[in-house]
Design a protein around this motif. Sequence first.
Motif, PDB file in Angstrom:
ATOM      1  N   GLY A  76     -33.026 -38.677  16.398  1.00 54.16           N
ATOM      2  CA  GLY A  76     -31.807 -38.280  16.864  1.00 54.16           C
ATOM      3  C   GLY A  76     -31.898 -36.662  18.108  1.00 54.16           C
ATOM      4  O   GLY A  76     -33.149 -36.320  17.574  1.00 54.16           O
ATOM      5  N   GLN A  77     -31.075 -36.877  18.497  1.00 53.39           N
ATOM      6  CA  GLN A  77     -31.804 -35.423  19.599  1.00 53.39           C
ATOM      7  C   GLN A  77     -30.001 -34.369  19.523  1.00 53.39           C
ATOM      8  O   GLN A  77     -29.209 -35.786  19.891  1.00 53.39           O
ATOM      9  CB  GLN A  77     -32.468 -35.194  20.122  1.00 53.39           C
ATOM     10  CG  GLN A  77     -32.828 -33.833  21.037  1.00 53.39           C
ATOM     11  CD  GLN A  77     -33.560 -34.044  23.123  1.00 53.39           C
ATOM     12  OE1 GLN A  77     -32.805 -35.031  23.576  1.00 53.39           O
ATOM     13  NE2 GLN A  77     -34.012 -33.787  23.028  1.00 53.39           N
ATOM     14  N   TYR A  78     -30.221 -33.330  19.435  1.00 52.83           N
ATOM     15  CA  TYR A  78     -28.939 -32.374  19.867  1.00 52.83           C
ATOM     16  C   TYR A  78     -28.954 -31.038  20.555  1.00 52.83           C
ATOM     17  O   TYR A  78     -30.036 -30.369  19.943  1.00 52.83           O
ATOM     18  CB  TYR A  78     -27.919 -32.482  18.183  1.00 52.83           C
ATOM     19  CG  TYR A  78     -27.954 -31.605  17.258  1.00 52.83           C
ATOM     20  CD1 TYR A  78     -27.316 -30.433  17.773  1.00 52.83           C
ATOM     21  CD2 TYR A  78     -28.430 -31.740  16.236  1.00 52.83           C
ATOM     22  CE1 TYR A  78     -27.677 -29.659  16.681  1.00 52.83           C
ATOM     23  CE2 TYR A  78     -28.572 -30.833  15.041  1.00 52.83           C
ATOM     24  CZ  TYR A  78     -28.498 -30.099  15.015  1.00 52.83           C
ATOM     25  OH  TYR A  78     -28.696 -29.346  14.636  1.00 52.83           O
ATOM     26  N   THR A  79     -28.390 -31.274  21.637  1.00 53.12           N
ATOM     27  CA  THR A  79     -28.370 -29.633  21.863  1.00 53.12           C
ATOM     28  C   THR A  79     -27.056 -28.739  22.660  1.00 53.12           C
ATOM     29  O   THR A  79     -25.865 -29.610  22.397  1.00 53.12           O
ATOM     30  CB  THR A  79     -29.067 -29.631  23.143  1.00 53.12           C
ATOM     31  OG1 THR A  79     -27.689 -30.368  24.264  1.00 53.12           O
ATOM     32  CG2 THR A  79     -30.108 -30.873  23.545  1.00 53.12           C
ATOM     33  N   LEU A  80     -26.672 -27.626  21.855  1.00 55.89           N
ATOM     34  CA  LEU A  80     -25.951 -26.946  22.029  1.00 55.89           C
ATOM     35  C   LEU A  80     -26.024 -25.408  23.274  1.00 55.89           C
ATOM     36  O   LEU A  80     -27.881 -25.063  22.381  1.00 55.89           O
ATOM     37  CB  LEU A  80     -25.165 -26.583  20.798  1.00 55.89           C
ATOM     38  CG  LEU A  80     -26.343 -26.103  19.837  1.00 55.89           C
ATOM     39  CD1 LEU A  80     -25.354 -24.619  19.620  1.00 55.89           C
ATOM     40  CD2 LEU A  80     -25.377 -26.698  18.408  1.00 55.89           C
ATOM     41  N   ILE A  81     -25.175 -24.646  23.646  1.00 59.95           N
ATOM     42  CA  ILE A  81     -25.450 -23.237  23.805  1.00 59.95           C
ATOM     43  C   ILE A  81     -25.294 -22.600  22.912  1.00 59.95           C
ATOM     44  O   ILE A  81     -24.223 -22.398  22.904  1.00 59.95           O
ATOM     45  CB  ILE A  81     -24.624 -22.692  25.259  1.00 59.95           C
ATOM     46  CG1 ILE A  81     -25.424 -24.404  26.851  1.00 59.95           C
ATOM     47  CG2 ILE A  81     -25.304 -21.408  25.592  1.00 59.95           C
ATOM     48  CD1 ILE A  81     -24.656 -24.105  27.320  1.00 59.95           C
ATOM     49  N   ASP A  82     -26.127 -21.224  22.497  1.00 60.22           N
ATOM     50  CA  ASP A  82     -26.145 -21.262  21.178  1.00 60.22           C
ATOM     51  C   ASP A  82     -25.477 -19.978  21.697  1.00 60.22           C
ATOM     52  O   ASP A  82     -25.318 -19.515  23.059  1.00 60.22           O
ATOM     53  CB  ASP A  82     -27.231 -19.881  21.259  1.00 60.22           C
ATOM     54  CG  ASP A  82     -28.082 -21.833  20.057  1.00 60.22           C
ATOM     55  OD1 ASP A  82     -27.078 -21.875  19.183  1.00 60.22           O
ATOM     56  OD2 ASP A  82     -28.722 -21.203  19.876  1.00 60.22           O
ATOM     57  N   ALA A  83     -24.583 -19.149  21.452  1.00 54.02           N
ATOM     58  CA  ALA A  83     -23.730 -17.686  21.517  1.00 54.02           C
ATOM     59  C   ALA A  83     -24.679 -16.456  22.628  1.00 54.02           C
ATOM     60  O   ALA A  83     -24.128 -15.729  23.268  1.00 54.02           O
ATOM     61  CB  ALA A  83     -22.953 -16.507  20.109  1.00 54.02           C
ATOM     62  N   ASP A  84     -25.635 -16.658  21.969  1.00 55.37           N
ATOM     63  CA  ASP A  84     -26.916 -15.605  22.789  1.00 55.37           C
ATOM     64  C   ASP A  84     -27.398 -16.176  24.250  1.00 55.37           C
ATOM     65  O   ASP A  84     -28.438 -15.660  24.913  1.00 55.37           O
ATOM     66  CB  ASP A  84     -28.337 -14.677  22.280  1.00 55.37           C
ATOM     67  CG  ASP A  84     -28.806 -16.299  21.379  1.00 55.37           C
ATOM     68  OD1 ASP A  84     -28.755 -17.071  21.787  1.00 55.37           O
ATOM     69  OD2 ASP A  84     -29.547 -15.373  20.668  1.00 55.37           O
ATOM     70  N   GLY A  85     -26.870 -16.875  24.678  1.00 53.52           N
ATOM     71  CA  GLY A  85     -27.610 -17.654  26.127  1.00 53.52           C
ATOM     72  C   GLY A  85     -28.961 -18.642  25.814  1.00 53.52           C
ATOM     73  O   GLY A  85     -29.120 -19.356  26.802  1.00 53.52           O
ATOM     74  N   TYR A  86     -29.434 -19.113  24.829  1.00 54.02           N
ATOM     75  CA  TYR A  86     -30.485 -20.299  24.649  1.00 54.02           C
ATOM     76  C   TYR A  86     -30.071 -21.382  24.583  1.00 54.02           C
ATOM     77  O   TYR A  86     -28.622 -21.690  23.730  1.00 54.02           O
ATOM     78  CB  TYR A  86     -31.372 -19.798  23.679  1.00 54.02           C
ATOM     79  CG  TYR A  86     -32.045 -17.903  24.126  1.00 54.02           C
ATOM     80  CD1 TYR A  86     -33.977 -18.428  23.685  1.00 54.02           C
ATOM     81  CD2 TYR A  86     -32.058 -17.307  23.879  1.00 54.02           C
ATOM     82  CE1 TYR A  86     -34.071 -17.273  24.800  1.00 54.02           C
ATOM     83  CE2 TYR A  86     -32.170 -16.198  23.893  1.00 54.02           C
ATOM     84  CZ  TYR A  86     -33.455 -16.223  24.166  1.00 54.02           C
ATOM     85  OH  TYR A  86     -34.803 -15.453  24.744  1.00 54.02           O
ATOM     86  N   LEU A  87     -30.286 -22.533  24.980  1.00 50.90           N
ATOM     87  CA  LEU A  87     -30.540 -23.690  24.751  1.00 50.90           C
ATOM     88  C   LEU A  87     -30.757 -24.547  23.413  1.00 50.90           C
ATOM     89  O   LEU A  87     -32.063 -23.796  23.174  1.00 50.90           O
ATOM     90  CB  LEU A  87     -30.169 -24.455  25.818  1.00 50.90           C
ATOM     91  CG  LEU A  87     -30.855 -25.814  26.219  1.00 50.90           C
ATOM     92  CD1 LEU A  87     -29.354 -26.232  25.600  1.00 50.90           C
ATOM     93  CD2 LEU A  87     -31.453 -26.922  26.873  1.00 50.90           C
ATOM     94  N   ARG A  88     -30.077 -24.236  22.623  1.00 56.88           N
ATOM     95  CA  ARG A  88     -30.774 -25.006  21.438  1.00 56.88           C
ATOM     96  C   ARG A  88     -30.988 -26.146  21.303  1.00 56.88           C
ATOM     97  O   ARG A  88     -29.567 -27.155  21.502  1.00 56.88           O
ATOM     98  CB  ARG A  88     -30.534 -24.354  20.085  1.00 56.88           C
ATOM     99  CG  ARG A  88     -31.076 -24.878  18.499  1.00 56.88           C
ATOM    100  CD  ARG A  88     -30.202 -24.625  17.230  1.00 56.88           C
ATOM    101  NE  ARG A  88     -29.526 -23.946  16.959  1.00 56.88           N
ATOM    102  CZ  ARG A  88     -28.464 -23.282  16.666  1.00 56.88           C
ATOM    103  NH1 ARG A  88     -28.141 -24.704  15.743  1.00 56.88           N
ATOM    104  NH2 ARG A  88     -27.611 -22.112  16.535  1.00 56.88           N
ATOM    105  N   THR A  89     -32.293 -26.869  21.051  1.00 64.93           N
ATOM    106  CA  THR A  89     -32.494 -28.293  21.026  1.00 64.93           C
ATOM    107  C   THR A  89     -33.301 -29.283  19.712  1.00 64.93           C
ATOM    108  O   THR A  89     -34.178 -28.333  19.118  1.00 64.93           O
ATOM    109  CB  THR A  89     -33.237 -28.950  21.673  1.00 64.93           C
ATOM    110  OG1 THR A  89     -33.134 -28.372  23.595  1.00 64.93           O
ATOM    111  CG2 THR A  89     -33.521 -30.452  22.092  1.00 64.93           C
ATOM    112  N   VAL A  90     -32.378 -29.599  18.799  1.00 62.06           N
ATOM    113  CA  VAL A  90     -32.555 -30.470  18.173  1.00 62.06           C
ATOM    114  C   VAL A  90     -33.127 -31.443  17.787  1.00 62.06           C
ATOM    115  O   VAL A  90     -32.154 -32.432  18.271  1.00 62.06           O
ATOM    116  CB  VAL A  90     -31.862 -30.319  16.441  1.00 62.06           C
ATOM    117  CG1 VAL A  90     -32.741 -30.617  15.026  1.00 62.06           C
ATOM    118  CG2 VAL A  90     -31.411 -29.269  16.292  1.00 62.06           C
TER     119      VAL A  90
END
Length: 146
Positions: A76-90
Amino acid sequence: MFALVSLFILGVGAAAAIELPLSPIYHSPAAIVKPLLKAVEVEAPAHYDFAYSVHDEHTGDIKSQTESRKGDQVQGQYTLIDADGYLRTVDYTSDAHNGFNAVVRRDPLGQKVIKAAPIAKVLAPVAYAAPKLLAAPAKLPLSLYH
């Protein structure tokens, strides 16, 4: 007292005088014997595909997740926008042999994160009233202390 004891003895004697049936009560053998064989249910291997996403510009809640499973293998994969403005993709995988493995990436989005401006200085210090002193407590006699 003697009357109570004699009444108790009379009650016990009356209870003993009740006759119980001498023959035991039998049930049919089908009610007692449980089946010795158990039905074994065969389970099919798990298989599913799952996905969701949220995109709320007003609150800044932007995230998504996808996952699929075939038997004991999950990826699987999940994404979210961190508080510092970066897109985190796992990206992750899991199976019985290798366990859980994840690869995390962080990519800049080019958006500025709005931060609250710090307070420059306090205009005036807060004044507090001096505490009032109370009278000393009265001494109690030693017999009241434990």
